[in-house]
Design an enzyme around this catalytic site. Structure first.
Site, PDB file in Angstrom:
ATOM      1  N   LEU A  16      -0.052  49.291 -25.447  1.00  0.00           N
ATOM      2  CA  LEU A  16       0.547  47.947 -25.369  1.00  0.00           C
ATOM      3  C   LEU A  16       2.007  47.962 -25.817  1.00  0.00           C
ATOM      4  O   LEU A  16       2.856  47.293 -25.222  1.00  0.00           O
ATOM      5  CB  LEU A  16      -0.274  46.960 -26.207  1.00  0.00           C
ATOM      6  CG  LEU A  16      -1.649  46.626 -25.597  1.00  0.00           C
ATOM      7  CD1 LEU A  16      -2.562  45.967 -26.627  1.00  0.00           C
ATOM      8  CD2 LEU A  16      -1.498  45.712 -24.376  1.00  0.00           C
ATOM      9  N   ALA A  49     -24.643  42.470 -37.358  1.00  0.00           N
ATOM     10  CA  ALA A  49     -25.860  43.183 -36.956  1.00  0.00           C
ATOM     11  C   ALA A  49     -27.096  42.368 -37.348  1.00  0.00           C
ATOM     12  O   ALA A  49     -28.036  42.223 -36.554  1.00  0.00           O
ATOM     13  CB  ALA A  49     -25.888  44.563 -37.602  1.00  0.00           C
ATOM     14  N   GLU A 108     -17.712  25.824 -25.158  1.00  0.00           N
ATOM     15  CA  GLU A 108     -18.044  24.420 -25.428  1.00  0.00           C
ATOM     16  C   GLU A 108     -17.121  23.794 -26.491  1.00  0.00           C
ATOM     17  O   GLU A 108     -16.685  22.646 -26.380  1.00  0.00           O
ATOM     18  CB  GLU A 108     -19.523  24.404 -25.892  1.00  0.00           C
ATOM     19  CG  GLU A 108     -20.113  23.055 -26.218  1.00  0.00           C
ATOM     20  CD  GLU A 108     -20.245  22.160 -24.990  1.00  0.00           C
ATOM     21  OE1 GLU A 108     -20.303  22.697 -23.872  1.00  0.00           O
ATOM     22  OE2 GLU A 108     -20.233  20.929 -25.190  1.00  0.00           O
ATOM     23  N   GLU A 134     -12.415  45.917 -28.360  1.00  0.00           N
ATOM     24  CA  GLU A 134     -12.376  44.577 -27.750  1.00  0.00           C
ATOM     25  C   GLU A 134     -10.937  44.071 -27.770  1.00  0.00           C
ATOM     26  O   GLU A 134     -10.322  43.987 -28.832  1.00  0.00           O
ATOM     27  CB  GLU A 134     -13.271  43.589 -28.494  1.00  0.00           C
ATOM     28  CG  GLU A 134     -13.370  42.281 -27.697  1.00  0.00           C
ATOM     29  CD  GLU A 134     -13.918  41.104 -28.479  1.00  0.00           C
ATOM     30  OE1 GLU A 134     -14.986  40.613 -28.102  1.00  0.00           O
ATOM     31  OE2 GLU A 134     -13.271  40.686 -29.461  1.00  0.00           O
ATOM     32  N   HIS A 150     -11.060  28.976 -36.537  1.00  0.00           N
ATOM     33  CA  HIS A 150     -11.749  30.025 -37.280  1.00  0.00           C
ATOM     34  C   HIS A 150     -11.784  29.671 -38.769  1.00  0.00           C
ATOM     35  O   HIS A 150     -12.825  29.770 -39.428  1.00  0.00           O
ATOM     36  CB  HIS A 150     -10.994  31.348 -37.044  1.00  0.00           C
ATOM     37  CG  HIS A 150     -11.765  32.569 -37.407  1.00  0.00           C
ATOM     38  ND1 HIS A 150     -11.624  33.176 -38.620  1.00  0.00           N
ATOM     39  CD2 HIS A 150     -12.668  33.308 -36.723  1.00  0.00           C
ATOM     40  CE1 HIS A 150     -12.411  34.236 -38.662  1.00  0.00           C
ATOM     41  NE2 HIS A 150     -13.057  34.339 -37.520  1.00  0.00           N
TER      42      HIS A 150
HETATM   43  P1  0O2 Z   1     -14.034  37.709 -36.203  1.00  0.00           P
HETATM   44  O1  0O2 Z   1     -14.025  37.255 -37.598  1.00  0.00           O
HETATM   45  O2  0O2 Z   1     -12.821  37.292 -35.433  1.00  0.00           O
HETATM   46  O3  0O2 Z   1     -14.308  39.163 -36.077  1.00  0.00           O
HETATM   47  P2  0O2 Z   1     -21.562  39.495 -28.124  1.00  0.00           P
HETATM   48  O4  0O2 Z   1     -22.287  40.263 -29.192  1.00  0.00           O
HETATM   49  O5  0O2 Z   1     -20.438  40.307 -27.576  1.00  0.00           O
HETATM   50  O6  0O2 Z   1     -22.473  38.957 -27.088  1.00  0.00           O
HETATM   51  P3  0O2 Z   1     -19.649  38.033 -29.608  1.00  0.00           P
HETATM   52  O7  0O2 Z   1     -19.328  39.234 -30.437  1.00  0.00           O
HETATM   53  O8  0O2 Z   1     -19.672  36.710 -30.310  1.00  0.00           O
HETATM   54  O9  0O2 Z   1     -21.007  38.196 -28.855  1.00  0.00           O
HETATM   55  O10 0O2 Z   1     -18.641  38.033 -28.386  1.00  0.00           O
HETATM   56  P4  0O2 Z   1     -17.360  37.209 -28.075  1.00  0.00           P
HETATM   57  O11 0O2 Z   1     -17.694  35.857 -27.551  1.00  0.00           O
HETATM   58  O12 0O2 Z   1     -16.558  38.112 -27.188  1.00  0.00           O
HETATM   59  O13 0O2 Z   1     -16.641  37.002 -29.489  1.00  0.00           O
HETATM   60  C1  0O2 Z   1     -16.034  38.044 -30.140  1.00  0.00           C
HETATM   61  C2  0O2 Z   1     -14.884  37.561 -30.966  1.00  0.00           C
HETATM   62  O14 0O2 Z   1     -14.127  36.581 -30.238  1.00  0.00           O
HETATM   63  C3  0O2 Z   1     -15.229  36.825 -32.249  1.00  0.00           C
HETATM   64  O15 0O2 Z   1     -15.498  37.742 -33.245  1.00  0.00           O
HETATM   65  C4  0O2 Z   1     -13.948  36.037 -32.493  1.00  0.00           C
HETATM   66  O16 0O2 Z   1     -12.904  36.874 -32.963  1.00  0.00           O
HETATM   67  C5  0O2 Z   1     -13.606  35.585 -31.108  1.00  0.00           C
HETATM   68  N1  0O2 Z   1     -14.260  34.310 -30.802  1.00  0.00           N
HETATM   69  C6  0O2 Z   1     -15.303  34.103 -29.978  1.00  0.00           C
HETATM   70  N2  0O2 Z   1     -15.618  32.814 -29.950  1.00  0.00           N
HETATM   71  C7  0O2 Z   1     -14.768  32.170 -30.772  1.00  0.00           C
HETATM   72  C8  0O2 Z   1     -14.593  30.801 -31.154  1.00  0.00           C
HETATM   73  O17 0O2 Z   1     -15.310  29.913 -30.721  1.00  0.00           O
HETATM   74  N3  0O2 Z   1     -13.590  30.519 -32.035  1.00  0.00           N
HETATM   75  C9  0O2 Z   1     -12.777  31.472 -32.539  1.00  0.00           C
HETATM   76  N4  0O2 Z   1     -11.820  31.096 -33.384  1.00  0.00           N
HETATM   77  N5  0O2 Z   1     -12.917  32.783 -32.210  1.00  0.00           N
HETATM   78  C10 0O2 Z   1     -13.913  33.118 -31.334  1.00  0.00           C
HETATM   79  P5  0O2 Z   1     -16.316  37.306 -34.542  1.00  0.00           P
HETATM   80  O18 0O2 Z   1     -17.059  38.485 -35.033  1.00  0.00           O
HETATM   81  O19 0O2 Z   1     -17.153  36.095 -34.230  1.00  0.00           O
HETATM   82  O20 0O2 Z   1     -15.224  36.879 -35.564  1.00  0.00           O
END
Ligand code: 0O2
Length: 242
Positions: A16, A49, A108, A134, A150
């Site tokens: 990047l 996990a 949502e 990711e 967040h």
């Molecule tokens: P943190 O603290 O940022 O690490 P999956 O297991 O892949 O099916 P996952 O991991 O929830 O489900 O996948 P997704 O939707 O790709 O989300 C991964 C990360 O995206 C999250 O990591 C957040 O960083 C961000 N994210 C997803 N949804 C939201 C949201 O609604 N609001 C905010 N602010 N960030 C979001 P973590 O581990 O949840 O959090």
């Protein structure tokens, strides 16, 4: 295990940063505004996990927790987010495992971001290890919204009051309107820059560049940009010509 994820982050950050520097040198503009990364802490990995009902083994966690290595790219405009996505996906040592387009289909709660789960090879001393990273790509406005949401989510430990959730949804819609408006303005300015006509200033006996649209506003009879004579023969235009 954590070291391998860190190396995966390093690889993507390098890619990047190369893209960003190349754009800045070549075009004086980069679709990449800012890049940051984070390695999920062992506590957060375990918490995720447990949330996902996984066995707490390295194999299960490596297979099912996709965001241990995370890279975030912020862009000025929505189209830049897809441009960055395309540039990464086109690199032939990167394998795109999964794409979640929360820009085209926001969550949502209003969350918008383009997530790509990629696999990148890390060259260790005795073997090549494919590492999952990711990458979250979003605009500055989306990023502003996501970091506040967040914080609120964690402050209320997931039990955010409905009024606050409604305000957050409104704020997400506002952020999206801002993104759309800024992108349109940016496109308009780009279009002006690429089609400039020339206006001859009667007082200065010189020519200045004017965008076509402005030229036509002030000089409606001009069907085509005014031809610019060589400096020595510049005519003095009467104000009635303009
Ligand atoms: P943190 O603290 O940022 O690490 P999956 O297991 O892949 O099916 P996952 O991991 O929830 O489900 O996948 P997704 O939707 O790709 O989300 C991964 C990360 O995206 C999250 O990591 C957040 O960083 C961000 N994210 C997803 N949804 C939201 C949201 O609604 N609001 C905010 N602010 N960030 C979001 P973590 O581990 O949840 O959090």
């Amino acid at each position: 295990m954590m070291l391998q994820y860190k190396f995966g982050i390093d690889e993507i950050m390098t890619k990047l940063n190369i893209l960003r520097e190349e754009f800045s040198h070549r075009d004086d503009y980069s679709p990449i505004e800012h890049v940051s990364s984070r390695l999920k802490s062992p506590e957060s990995i375990l918490a995720k996990a447990v949330r996902k009902g996984l066995e707490p083994t390295i194999e299960q966690i490596a297979a099912e927790v996709h965001d241990i290595a995370g890279v975030r790219v912020t862009c000025s405009f929505i189209s830049d987010a897809y441009r960055v996505y395309d540039m990464l996906a086109a690199q032939n040592d990167i394998k795109v495992l999964q794409v979640r387009d929360y820009i085209a289909a926001p969550k949502e709660n209003g969350y918008q971001s383009l997530h790509m789960l990629i696999e990148v090879p890390v060259f260790l001393s005795e073997r090549v290890h494919p590492v999952k990273v990711e990458v979250q790509i979003r605009t500055i406005a989306m990023d502003f919204w996501a970091s506040l949401e967040h914080k609120i989510y964690y402050k209320y430990e997931g039990q955010v009051p409905e009024t606050l959730l409604a305000e957050l949804r409104d704020a997400a819609a506002t952020a999206n309107r801002l993104d759309v408006t800024m992108e349109r303005l940016h496109d308009d300015v780009k279009a002006l820059g690429s089609s400039t006509g020339r206006y001859i200033d009667p007082n200065k006996a010189g020519a200045i560049e004017l965008p076509d649209t402005l030229l036509r506003t002030f000089w409606p009879q001009a069907d085509a940009p005014a031809p610019v004579p060589a400096p020595a023969e510049l005519p003095r235009l009467r104000s009635s010509d303009v």
